[in-house]
Design a protein around this motif. Structure first.
Motif: not given
Length: 172
Positions: A32-33, A117-122, A141-147
């Motif tokens: 995930r890094i 957004c698919d990385n709840p632990a982080s 990677t094209g995924k929805p990502t939170l800033l």
């Protein structure tokens, strides 16, 4: 757990330490890094560690053979260039990553990062560290990502209503 800052002026010692940290990120980053974050660390020089907005912290615990690496956090450009955290599985869900991010924020005064957004632990780690979501982006990677960004010290948070704004539309 002890959180400490890394900086070396000896190039030979720095090369060895950086290689160890990169191997730790590969092994415990759970794929995930971001490649960009790893490249930033791979190119990092001891002189760059002294730049404002750049910080390399490690979390260590006492083990049978001395201190053992439990987690790593690297930030460049106050997180705009790179914000990386990896924690050994044995020390996850023990606030290790949260402690690293809090220490980064305390050290740097400001911090932002992007988390898919698919990385709840982080995401939980970032929220527990005091970061708040300020935007939804498309990640590398094209995924929805939170800033995520730390609220400004002493400033008003964007979540709070402005003066004169109604708190709710149908007061009772």
């Amino acid at each position: 757990m002890l959180i400490s800052s890394l900086y070396d002026t000896d190039p030979v010692q720095w090369e060895s330490r950086r290689s160890t940290l990169l191997a730790f990120l590969r092994e415990y980053g759970d794929r995930r890094i971001t490649l960009h974050g790893c490249k930033q660390l791979a190119r990092l020089t001891p002189d760059q560690l002294a730049l404002p907005g750049t910080s390399l912290l490690i979390a260590t615990v006492r083990g049978q053979n001395g201190r053992q690496l439990a987690g790593v956090s690297f930030v460049s450009g106050f997180g705009r260039e790179a914000c990386v955290v990896a924690v050994r599985p044995l020390y996850r869900n023990r606030q290790t990553g949260t402690a690293l991010l809090k220490a980064q924020l305390e050290r740097l005064g400001q911090l932002e990062c992007q988390v898919a957004c698919d990385n709840p632990a982080s995401l939980k780690m970032c929220f527990n560290s005091g970061l708040a979501a300020v935007d939804l982006l498309t990640g590398p990677t094209g995924k929805p990502t939170l800033l995520l960004r730390a609220p400004m010290a002493g400033g008003s948070s964007a979540i709070l209503p402005e003066e004169g704004e109604f708190m709710c539309q149908s007061p009772s």
